[in-house]
Motif scaffolding. Structure first.
Motif, PDB file in Angstrom:
ATOM      1  N   PRO A  74       0.860  -1.190   0.000  1.00 14.59           N
ATOM      2  CA  PRO A  74       0.000   0.000   0.000  1.00 14.59           C
ATOM      3  C   PRO A  74       0.895   1.238   0.000  1.00 14.59           C
ATOM      4  O   PRO A  74       1.597   1.500   0.979  1.00 14.59           O
ATOM      5  N   VAL A  75       0.913   1.940  -1.104  1.00 15.32           N
ATOM      6  CA  VAL A  75       1.835   3.075  -1.223  1.00 15.32           C
ATOM      7  C   VAL A  75       1.091   4.348  -1.644  1.00 15.32           C
ATOM      8  O   VAL A  75       1.642   5.193  -2.334  1.00 15.32           O
ATOM      9  N   ALA A  76      -0.165   4.439  -1.219  1.00 19.96           N
ATOM     10  CA  ALA A  76      -0.976   5.592  -1.642  1.00 19.96           C
ATOM     11  C   ALA A  76      -1.066   6.670  -0.568  1.00 19.96           C
ATOM     12  O   ALA A  76      -1.759   7.665  -0.748  1.00 19.96           O
ATOM     13  N   GLY A  77      -0.367   6.482   0.547  1.00 18.11           N
ATOM     14  CA  GLY A  77      -0.432   7.472   1.637  1.00 18.11           C
ATOM     15  C   GLY A  77       0.184   8.797   1.219  1.00 18.11           C
ATOM     16  O   GLY A  77       0.918   8.874   0.230  1.00 18.11           O
ATOM     17  N   LEU A  78      -0.101   9.835   2.003  1.00 19.28           N
ATOM     18  CA  LEU A  78       0.325  11.180   1.612  1.00 19.28           C
ATOM     19  C   LEU A  78       1.746  11.512   2.083  1.00 19.28           C
ATOM     20  O   LEU A  78       2.374  12.432   1.570  1.00 19.28           O
ATOM     21  N   GLY A  79       2.226  10.779   3.073  1.00 16.80           N
ATOM     22  CA  GLY A  79       3.602  11.001   3.540  1.00 16.80           C
ATOM     23  C   GLY A  79       3.809  12.369   4.162  1.00 16.80           C
ATOM     24  O   GLY A  79       4.861  12.994   3.980  1.00 16.80           O
ATOM     25  N   THR A  80       2.827  12.832   4.933  1.00 11.24           N
ATOM     26  CA  THR A  80       2.912  14.204   5.456  1.00 11.24           C
ATOM     27  C   THR A  80       4.071  14.402   6.440  1.00 11.24           C
ATOM     28  O   THR A  80       4.596  15.503   6.548  1.00 11.24           O
ATOM     29  N   ARG A  81       4.475  13.305   7.108  1.00 13.93           N
ATOM     30  CA  ARG A  81       5.564  13.461   8.091  1.00 13.93           C
ATOM     31  C   ARG A  81       6.904  13.751   7.412  1.00 13.93           C
ATOM     32  O   ARG A  81       7.840  14.179   8.055  1.00 13.93           O
ATOM     33  N   ALA A 119       7.301  10.469  -4.342  1.00 13.09           N
ATOM     34  CA  ALA A 119       6.682   9.423  -3.516  1.00 13.09           C
ATOM     35  C   ALA A 119       7.598   9.089  -2.343  1.00 13.09           C
ATOM     36  O   ALA A 119       8.814   8.937  -2.533  1.00 13.09           O
ATOM     37  N   LYS A 120       7.011   8.956  -1.147  1.00 12.10           N
ATOM     38  CA  LYS A 120       7.807   8.609   0.044  1.00 12.10           C
ATOM     39  C   LYS A 120       8.610   7.336  -0.204  1.00 12.10           C
ATOM     40  O   LYS A 120       9.756   7.215   0.207  1.00 12.10           O
ATOM     41  N   GLU A 121       7.993   6.395  -0.899  1.00  9.52           N
ATOM     42  CA  GLU A 121       8.618   5.081  -1.127  1.00  9.52           C
ATOM     43  C   GLU A 121       9.795   5.158  -2.083  1.00  9.52           C
ATOM     44  O   GLU A 121      10.527   4.189  -2.241  1.00  9.52           O
ATOM     45  N   MET A 122       9.957   6.308  -2.747  1.00  6.35           N
ATOM     46  CA  MET A 122      11.100   6.460  -3.659  1.00  6.35           C
ATOM     47  C   MET A 122      12.257   7.186  -2.981  1.00  6.35           C
ATOM     48  O   MET A 122      13.300   7.403  -3.610  1.00  6.35           O
ATOM     49  N   GLY A 176      -7.320   5.383   4.179  1.00 10.43           N
ATOM     50  CA  GLY A 176      -6.748   4.584   5.259  1.00 10.43           C
ATOM     51  C   GLY A 176      -6.146   3.284   4.767  1.00 10.43           C
ATOM     52  O   GLY A 176      -6.424   2.837   3.648  1.00 10.43           O
ATOM     53  N   LEU A 177      -5.335   2.667   5.638  1.00 12.36           N
ATOM     54  CA  LEU A 177      -4.616   1.448   5.253  1.00 12.36           C
ATOM     55  C   LEU A 177      -5.564   0.288   4.942  1.00 12.36           C
ATOM     56  O   LEU A 177      -5.352  -0.456   3.990  1.00 12.36           O
ATOM     57  N   GLY A 178      -6.625   0.157   5.738  1.00  9.97           N
ATOM     58  CA  GLY A 178      -7.587  -0.923   5.494  1.00  9.97           C
ATOM     59  C   GLY A 178      -8.197  -0.777   4.110  1.00  9.97           C
ATOM     60  O   GLY A 178      -8.275  -1.736   3.330  1.00  9.97           O
ATOM     61  N   LEU A 183       4.556  -2.673   4.306  1.00 11.26           N
ATOM     62  CA  LEU A 183       4.590  -1.212   4.273  1.00 11.26           C
ATOM     63  C   LEU A 183       6.058  -0.814   4.096  1.00 11.26           C
ATOM     64  O   LEU A 183       6.869  -1.025   5.009  1.00 11.26           O
ATOM     65  N   PRO A 184       6.395  -0.293   2.921  1.00 11.34           N
ATOM     66  CA  PRO A 184       7.814  -0.084   2.609  1.00 11.34           C
ATOM     67  C   PRO A 184       8.524   0.905   3.528  1.00 11.34           C
ATOM     68  O   PRO A 184       9.746   0.864   3.638  1.00 11.34           O
ATOM     69  N   ASP A 185       7.760   1.800   4.188  1.00 13.64           N
ATOM     70  CA  ASP A 185       8.470   2.765   5.037  1.00 13.64           C
ATOM     71  C   ASP A 185       8.937   2.146   6.357  1.00 13.64           C
ATOM     72  O   ASP A 185       9.743   2.725   7.065  1.00 13.64           O
TER      73      ASP A 185
END
Ligand code: UTP
Length: 293
Positions: free
Chosen positions: A11-18, A27-30, A111-113, A132-134
């Motif tokens: 799941p890599v659709a989060g916004l990565g606000t932190r 993308a946070k994952e990149m 959300g993750l779910g 979760l890659p992070d």
């Protein structure tokens, strides 16, 4: 017949606000840990565990993830022309030929779910892994997911990767209560998302590694919005537990929360020290730098 884990959902659709502003357009994952993006480490962990189909649940600003796993004809041609055979080999080895990638979109970060549920058409009626890659997990050669797959092969049920965290930090995690079956494996008794330390049932936190049976999809469908107004995977797991055995697994290894600035920095330092090309130079630099702090 015993089932095998051959699919992993990222799941890599989060916004990565932190991690803003770094994640405003990237993308946070990149984000790289030394010289590899987080998502590459996650995919390598899945491959080591025997996964053959990588399912990415993406969102806005995440196009660089499919690009990363695509064949890069121009770049390969250039490297070939200039005789950079080692780089070419490394590039071609990022994804072994027996591994395939599939992408599906989560149009709203609910959300993750919800993100995991988006993968349902691609997962089908099979048990699957979620990474979760992070949450990067460094281990001594036996990856966290591989360890969990070994437990799954024996137990054939859902398994959550867990670790003991500082009791003051329970509000950052899904927290479980379990009955120990062996030194690393427990049977889940309860699970709650982000409890305040005063009400947390333990300090055993769920990290970004799951093996789930397909029954989770039905549970997510009947899960309303929970903590933070999001559709939480934790709440669906709490419902799943009522019908099926769910296990916790305390993995061997060290986790870095690369979704936080501090964890991201730690991972870069530790992987920098281990890196075959720059490790010793970096170590000498750090020693000298620490003397002058
Ligand atoms: P996080 O809680 O880390 O959220 O999500 P986030 O949006 O990525 O980052 P912050 O908290 O704003 O900094 C945990 C995982 O769930 C995914 C994220 O991409 C991350 O891998 N996720 C979360 C989704 O795919 N969709 C969502 O709606 C929420």
């Amino acid at each position: 017949m015993s089932r095998k884990i051959t699919k992993a959902v990222f799941p890599v659709a989060g916004l990565g606000t932190r991690s803003l502003p770094a994640t405003k357009a990237v993308a946070k994952e990149m984000l790289p840990i030394v010289d590899k993006p987080l998502i590459q480490y996650a995919v390598e962990e899945a491959i080591a565990a025997g996964v053959e189909t990588m399912i990415f649940v993406t969102g806005r600003n995440k196009n660089s993830i499919p690009d990363h796993f695509d064949k890069s004809y121009e770049l390969e041609k250039e490297l070939e022309k200039s005789g950079k055979t080692e780089l070419l080999k490394m590039l071609r080895g990022l994804l072994p030929p027996h591994v395939s990638c599939a992408f599906i979109r989560q149009t709203e970060a609910l959300g993750l779910g919800h993100a995991v549920h988006c993968a349902k058409p691609l997962v089908g009626d099979e048990p699957f892994a979620v990474i979760l890659p992070d949450d990067m997990i460094e281990d001594g050669g036996r990856g966290c997911l591989q360890q969990m797959v070994e437990v799954f092969d024996d137990q054939q049920c859902s398994i959550l990767g867990v670790e003991r965290v500082d009791p003051k930090e329970t509000h950052k995690y899904g927290i479980v209560e379990h009955n120990e079956i062996s030194s690393r494996v427990g049977r889940l008794q309860s699970i709650v998302e982000k409890p305040r330390p005063e009400v947390a049932p333990s300090n055993i936190a769920v990290v970004g590694r799951y093996i789930l049976t397909p029954a989770i999809f039905k549970k997510i469908e009947t899960t309303g919005r929970g903590a933070g107004g999001e559709i939480q995977l934790t709440d669906a797991i709490a419902a799943l537990m009522q019908d099926e055995q769910v296990l916790s697994y305390e993995f061997e290894g060290r986790r870095y929360d690369c979704g936080s600035k501090f964890g991201f920095l730690l991972a870069n330092v530790e992987y920098g020290l281990l890196h075959p090309e720059i490790g010793s130079e970096f170590s000498a630099y750090l020693k000298q730098r620490c003397e002058n702090l």
